[in-house]
Design a protein around this motif. Structure first.
Motif, PDB file in Angstrom:
ATOM      1  N   ILE A 169       0.754  -1.230  -0.165  1.00  0.00           N
ATOM      2  CA  ILE A 169      -0.099   0.116  -0.190  1.00  0.00           C
ATOM      3  C   ILE A 169       0.993   1.226  -0.039  1.00  0.00           C
ATOM      4  O   ILE A 169       0.709   2.133  -0.772  1.00  0.00           O
ATOM      5  CB  ILE A 169      -0.980  -0.178   1.230  1.00  0.00           C
ATOM      6  CG1 ILE A 169      -2.073  -0.970   1.014  1.00  0.00           C
ATOM      7  CG2 ILE A 169      -1.812   1.415   1.531  1.00  0.00           C
ATOM      8  CD1 ILE A 169      -2.814  -1.558   2.293  1.00  0.00           C
ATOM      9  N   LYS A 170       1.978   1.222   0.995  1.00  0.00           N
ATOM     10  CA  LYS A 170       2.741   2.469   0.976  1.00  0.00           C
ATOM     11  C   LYS A 170       3.495   2.621  -0.441  1.00  0.00           C
ATOM     12  O   LYS A 170       3.850   3.770  -0.704  1.00  0.00           O
ATOM     13  CB  LYS A 170       4.009   2.259   1.918  1.00  0.00           C
ATOM     14  CG  LYS A 170       3.475   2.784   3.303  1.00  0.00           C
ATOM     15  CD  LYS A 170       4.576   3.040   4.334  1.00  0.00           C
ATOM     16  CE  LYS A 170       5.285   1.609   4.703  1.00  0.00           C
ATOM     17  NZ  LYS A 170       6.214   1.956   5.962  1.00  0.00           N
ATOM     18  N   GLU A 171       3.778   1.459  -1.285  1.00  0.00           N
ATOM     19  CA  GLU A 171       4.338   1.543  -2.466  1.00  0.00           C
ATOM     20  C   GLU A 171       3.553   2.489  -3.683  1.00  0.00           C
ATOM     21  O   GLU A 171       4.036   2.772  -4.603  1.00  0.00           O
ATOM     22  CB  GLU A 171       4.817   0.132  -3.045  1.00  0.00           C
ATOM     23  CG  GLU A 171       6.195  -0.128  -2.749  1.00  0.00           C
ATOM     24  CD  GLU A 171       6.613  -1.461  -3.522  1.00  0.00           C
ATOM     25  OE1 GLU A 171       6.879  -1.075  -4.694  1.00  0.00           O
ATOM     26  OE2 GLU A 171       6.604  -2.531  -2.993  1.00  0.00           O
ATOM     27  N   LEU A 172       2.387   2.492  -3.144  1.00  0.00           N
ATOM     28  CA  LEU A 172       1.314   3.102  -4.150  1.00  0.00           C
ATOM     29  C   LEU A 172       1.507   4.579  -3.925  1.00  0.00           C
ATOM     30  O   LEU A 172       1.051   5.421  -4.580  1.00  0.00           O
ATOM     31  CB  LEU A 172      -0.168   2.805  -3.742  1.00  0.00           C
ATOM     32  CG  LEU A 172      -0.854   1.570  -4.279  1.00  0.00           C
ATOM     33  CD1 LEU A 172      -2.311   1.600  -3.747  1.00  0.00           C
ATOM     34  CD2 LEU A 172      -0.747   1.562  -5.733  1.00  0.00           C
ATOM     35  N   GLY A 173       2.196   4.921  -2.787  1.00  0.00           N
ATOM     36  CA  GLY A 173       2.260   6.496  -2.434  1.00  0.00           C
ATOM     37  C   GLY A 173       1.226   7.032  -1.726  1.00  0.00           C
ATOM     38  O   GLY A 173       1.043   8.057  -1.700  1.00  0.00           O
ATOM     39  N   VAL A 174       0.612   6.110  -0.963  1.00  0.00           N
ATOM     40  CA  VAL A 174      -0.596   6.238  -0.030  1.00  0.00           C
ATOM     41  C   VAL A 174      -0.466   6.057   1.417  1.00  0.00           C
ATOM     42  O   VAL A 174       0.327   5.222   1.520  1.00  0.00           O
ATOM     43  CB  VAL A 174      -1.892   5.748  -0.511  1.00  0.00           C
ATOM     44  CG1 VAL A 174      -2.639   6.638  -1.853  1.00  0.00           C
ATOM     45  CG2 VAL A 174      -2.020   4.570  -0.696  1.00  0.00           C
ATOM     46  N   SER A 175      -1.144   6.486   2.214  1.00  0.00           N
ATOM     47  CA  SER A 175      -0.786   6.350   3.795  1.00  0.00           C
ATOM     48  C   SER A 175      -1.406   4.627   3.930  1.00  0.00           C
ATOM     49  O   SER A 175      -2.282   4.200   3.260  1.00  0.00           O
ATOM     50  CB  SER A 175      -1.708   7.076   4.540  1.00  0.00           C
ATOM     51  OG  SER A 175      -1.810   6.422   6.035  1.00  0.00           O
ATOM     52  N   GLU A 176      -0.588   3.957   4.792  1.00  0.00           N
ATOM     53  CA  GLU A 176      -0.940   2.640   5.078  1.00  0.00           C
ATOM     54  C   GLU A 176      -2.202   2.493   5.711  1.00  0.00           C
ATOM     55  O   GLU A 176      -2.738   1.574   6.271  1.00  0.00           O
ATOM     56  CB  GLU A 176       0.297   1.922   5.726  1.00  0.00           C
ATOM     57  CG  GLU A 176       0.548   2.644   7.165  1.00  0.00           C
ATOM     58  CD  GLU A 176       1.849   2.060   7.797  1.00  0.00           C
ATOM     59  OE1 GLU A 176       1.895   1.228   8.747  1.00  0.00           O
ATOM     60  OE2 GLU A 176       2.782   2.321   7.231  1.00  0.00           O
ATOM     61  N   THR A 177      -2.766   3.682   6.317  1.00  0.00           N
ATOM     62  CA  THR A 177      -4.085   3.364   7.096  1.00  0.00           C
ATOM     63  C   THR A 177      -5.247   3.957   6.261  1.00  0.00           C
ATOM     64  O   THR A 177      -6.421   4.104   6.689  1.00  0.00           O
ATOM     65  CB  THR A 177      -3.951   4.438   8.116  1.00  0.00           C
ATOM     66  OG1 THR A 177      -3.481   5.767   7.844  1.00  0.00           O
ATOM     67  CG2 THR A 177      -2.825   4.136   9.312  1.00  0.00           C
ATOM     68  N   VAL A 178      -5.125   4.083   4.775  1.00  0.00           N
ATOM     69  CA  VAL A 178      -6.199   4.313   3.947  1.00  0.00           C
ATOM     70  C   VAL A 178      -7.058   3.357   3.971  1.00  0.00           C
ATOM     71  O   VAL A 178      -6.804   2.276   4.224  1.00  0.00           O
ATOM     72  CB  VAL A 178      -5.144   4.272   2.457  1.00  0.00           C
ATOM     73  CG1 VAL A 178      -5.152   3.179   1.951  1.00  0.00           C
ATOM     74  CG2 VAL A 178      -6.213   5.371   1.515  1.00  0.00           C
ATOM     75  N   ARG A 179      -8.273   3.993   3.665  1.00  0.00           N
ATOM     76  CA  ARG A 179      -9.645   2.925   3.295  1.00  0.00           C
ATOM     77  C   ARG A 179      -9.615   2.525   1.911  1.00  0.00           C
ATOM     78  O   ARG A 179      -9.632   3.369   1.028  1.00  0.00           O
ATOM     79  CB  ARG A 179     -10.771   3.536   4.137  1.00  0.00           C
ATOM     80  CG  ARG A 179     -10.648   3.872   5.705  1.00  0.00           C
ATOM     81  CD  ARG A 179     -11.996   4.312   5.995  1.00  0.00           C
ATOM     82  NE  ARG A 179     -11.871   4.824   7.454  1.00  0.00           N
ATOM     83  CZ  ARG A 179     -11.946   3.798   8.606  1.00  0.00           C
ATOM     84  NH1 ARG A 179     -12.265   2.541   8.114  1.00  0.00           N
ATOM     85  NH2 ARG A 179     -11.876   4.405   9.847  1.00  0.00           N
ATOM     86  N   GLY A 180     -10.188   1.554   1.740  1.00  0.00           N
ATOM     87  CA  GLY A 180     -10.519   1.072   0.546  1.00  0.00           C
ATOM     88  C   GLY A 180     -11.160   2.079  -0.669  1.00  0.00           C
ATOM     89  O   GLY A 180     -10.950   2.069  -1.702  1.00  0.00           O
ATOM     90  N   GLU A 181     -12.254   2.865  -0.045  1.00  0.00           N
ATOM     91  CA  GLU A 181     -13.094   3.756  -0.656  1.00  0.00           C
ATOM     92  C   GLU A 181     -12.361   5.036  -1.228  1.00  0.00           C
ATOM     93  O   GLU A 181     -13.105   5.552  -2.088  1.00  0.00           O
ATOM     94  CB  GLU A 181     -14.442   3.964   0.001  1.00  0.00           C
ATOM     95  CG  GLU A 181     -14.328   4.769   1.252  1.00  0.00           C
ATOM     96  CD  GLU A 181     -14.428   4.061   2.555  1.00  0.00           C
ATOM     97  OE1 GLU A 181     -14.683   4.596   3.451  1.00  0.00           O
ATOM     98  OE2 GLU A 181     -14.050   2.812   2.478  1.00  0.00           O
ATOM     99  N   THR A 182     -11.281   5.281  -0.899  1.00  0.00           N
ATOM    100  CA  THR A 182     -10.410   6.473  -1.361  1.00  0.00           C
ATOM    101  C   THR A 182      -9.710   5.834  -2.588  1.00  0.00           C
ATOM    102  O   THR A 182      -9.064   6.981  -3.301  1.00  0.00           O
ATOM    103  CB  THR A 182      -9.630   7.181  -0.173  1.00  0.00           C
ATOM    104  OG1 THR A 182      -8.664   6.049   0.048  1.00  0.00           O
ATOM    105  CG2 THR A 182     -10.577   7.606   0.881  1.00  0.00           C
ATOM    106  N   LEU A 183      -9.460   4.846  -2.798  1.00  0.00           N
ATOM    107  CA  LEU A 183      -8.461   4.276  -4.098  1.00  0.00           C
ATOM    108  C   LEU A 183      -9.315   4.202  -5.378  1.00  0.00           C
ATOM    109  O   LEU A 183     -10.546   4.006  -5.613  1.00  0.00           O
ATOM    110  CB  LEU A 183      -7.965   2.964  -3.850  1.00  0.00           C
ATOM    111  CG  LEU A 183      -7.033   2.711  -2.776  1.00  0.00           C
ATOM    112  CD1 LEU A 183      -6.358   1.472  -2.851  1.00  0.00           C
ATOM    113  CD2 LEU A 183      -5.879   3.923  -2.703  1.00  0.00           C
ATOM    114  N   SER A 184      -8.547   4.727  -6.223  1.00  0.00           N
ATOM    115  CA  SER A 184      -9.059   4.984  -7.557  1.00  0.00           C
ATOM    116  C   SER A 184      -8.999   3.444  -8.402  1.00  0.00           C
ATOM    117  O   SER A 184      -8.157   2.691  -8.002  1.00  0.00           O
ATOM    118  CB  SER A 184      -8.554   5.902  -8.451  1.00  0.00           C
ATOM    119  OG  SER A 184      -7.150   5.552  -8.857  1.00  0.00           O
ATOM    120  N   LEU A 185      -9.661   3.299  -9.464  1.00  0.00           N
ATOM    121  CA  LEU A 185      -9.570   2.183 -10.426  1.00  0.00           C
ATOM    122  C   LEU A 185      -8.149   1.963 -10.746  1.00  0.00           C
ATOM    123  O   LEU A 185      -7.601   0.861 -10.456  1.00  0.00           O
ATOM    124  CB  LEU A 185     -10.470   2.198 -11.824  1.00  0.00           C
ATOM    125  CG  LEU A 185     -10.386   1.135 -12.413  1.00  0.00           C
ATOM    126  CD1 LEU A 185     -10.731  -0.104 -11.666  1.00  0.00           C
ATOM    127  CD2 LEU A 185     -11.420   1.283 -13.737  1.00  0.00           C
TER     128      LEU A 185
END
Length: 289
Positions: A258-274
Motif C-alpha cells: 500500500i505504501k508503494e502506491l504512495g498513499v498512507s498505510e492507514t488508507v481505506r479502500g473507498e478512497t482508491l481509484s480504479l
C-alpha cells in the motif's frame, strides 16, 4: 397500434389477458411516454441498429424500439407474457420475442446470428433483484455491446457511476467503470410504473470502453482485491485485506504494498481509484507465491 406508454392502454391489455403481476419476476411496467422517449434518445437508437431488449413486459418500450431500430430481439422470462407480446407487437415485422432467462441464453450465438457479431445496443427495464448479475454478465462476456441503457433502482445507478471517496462508491462502481463509462441520464419517480415500486428509479447509460481504462497483469486478481477491500468498509484497507483470508500475505507485507502506491498505510479502500487498485493488484501479484 395502441401506445402502451399510455396507462389506459396498458390497463386494457392487462385486463384483456387477465394478467397478474408476479413478485418473483419483479415486474413493474413503465407507463410514461416521456420516459420511454427519453430512453430511446439516450440509447441513440438508429435505423441501422440491432437492439437486445431484456424484459419487454407487455411491449411498451419494445414498440418504441421497433419504430427506431433495424431489428429488435426481446427476451422475456415470463411465459404468461408471450401471447400478450405477440398481440401488442403484431404490427411490427422487425422484432423477435424470445421466451428465455437471459442469464441462461447463449447471447454470443444470438448476436452472431442476428447481427454478424457487429456492435449492438442493449436496452432494458431490469427487475431490481437481478440487475447486477445481468449488467456484469453483459460487460464480462466481451460481447460487442456498444452501449447498455437500463432502468434500474436509483440507488444502484448511483453506485454504478460513483467516484472514489463517496459513500456510494464500491466494488460495483469499479467493476462497471472498468468496462464502461457510466452516466445517469434520467431519474424516474415511482408513479411512472404499474404497479408502483417502493423506491425511485433511474436510467443509466453505460458506454463500453473499446479497451479497459486501466491495464493490469491479472484482471481476476484485481477484482478479488477490490471485493476484499470493500467487504469490511469500516476497517483500513490493510486490516480488511489481512482479515479477508483471500491473500496469503502478512499484514506488514500488505502495508508495504500500500505504501508503494504512495498513499498512507492507514488508507481505506473507498478512497482508491480504479488505477490505484490496478497498480496494487500488480504489486500483490509480485508478492504472491
Amino acid at each position: 397500434m395502441a401506445d402502451l406508454g399510455n396507462p389506459k392502454h396498458t390497463i386494457a391489455v392487462l385486463q384483456k389477458y387477465q394478467f397478474h403481476f408476479q413478485k418473483k419476476y419483479g415486474q413493474n411496467f413503465l407507463i410514461d411516454p416521456h420516459v420511454l422517449e427519453k430512453i430511446i434518445r439516450a440509447a441513440h437508437i438508429g435505423k441501422e441498429d440491432f437492439v437486445l431488449e431484456i424484459g419487454p413486459g407487455i411491449g411498451a418500450m419494445t414498440q418504441y424500439l421497433c419504430e427506431a431500430a433495424r431489428e429488435v430481439a426481446a427476451v422475456e422470462i415470463d411465459g404468461n407474457l408471450i401471447p400478450v407480446l405477440k398481440d401488442t407487437l403484431s404490427a411490427y415485422d422487425n422484432v423477435e420475442v424470445i421466451h428465455a432467462d437471459v442469464l441462461k441464453l447463449d447471447l454470443k450465438e444470438m448476436v452472431q446470428k442476428k447481427n454478424g457479431n457487429r456492435p449492438f445496443k442493449v436496452v432494458a427495464n431490469l427487475p431490481y433483484y437481478i440487475t447486477t448479475p445481468i449488467v456484469m454478465g453483459l460487460l464480462e462476456s466481451r460481447l460487442p455491446a456498444q452501449s447498455i441503457t437500463i432502468m434500474v433502482q436509483k440507488e444502484v445507478a448511483e453506485r454504478m457511476q460513483a467516484q472514489a471517496g463517496g459513500k456510494e462508491y464500491g466494488a460495483l462502481s469499479l467493476a462497471v467503470q472498468y468496462y464502461a463509462e457510466a452516466e445517469i441520464v434520467a431519474n424516474v419517480p415511482p408513479n411512472c410504473f404499474m404497479p408502483r415500486p417502493k423506491v425511485g428509479s433511474a436510467v443509466i447509460r453505460l458506454m463500453r470502453h473499446e479497451t479497459p481504462v486501466v491495464q493490469t497483469e491479472d484482471e481476476k486478481l484485481m477484482f478479488r482485491l477490490i471485493r476484499a477491500s470493500f467487504n469490511q468498509r469500516r476497517k483500513t484497507l490493510a486490516n480488511g485485506l489481512a482479515n479477508s483470508g483471500v491473500f496469503p500475505l502478512t499484514k506488514e507485507r500488505i502495508q508495504e504494498c500500500i505504501k508503494e502506491l504512495g498513499v498512507s498505510e492507514t488508507v481505506r479502500g473507498e478512497t482508491l481509484s480504479l488505477e490505484q487498485f490496478a497498480r496494487l493488484s500488480d504489486l500483490f501479484k509480485r508478492e504472491l507465491p
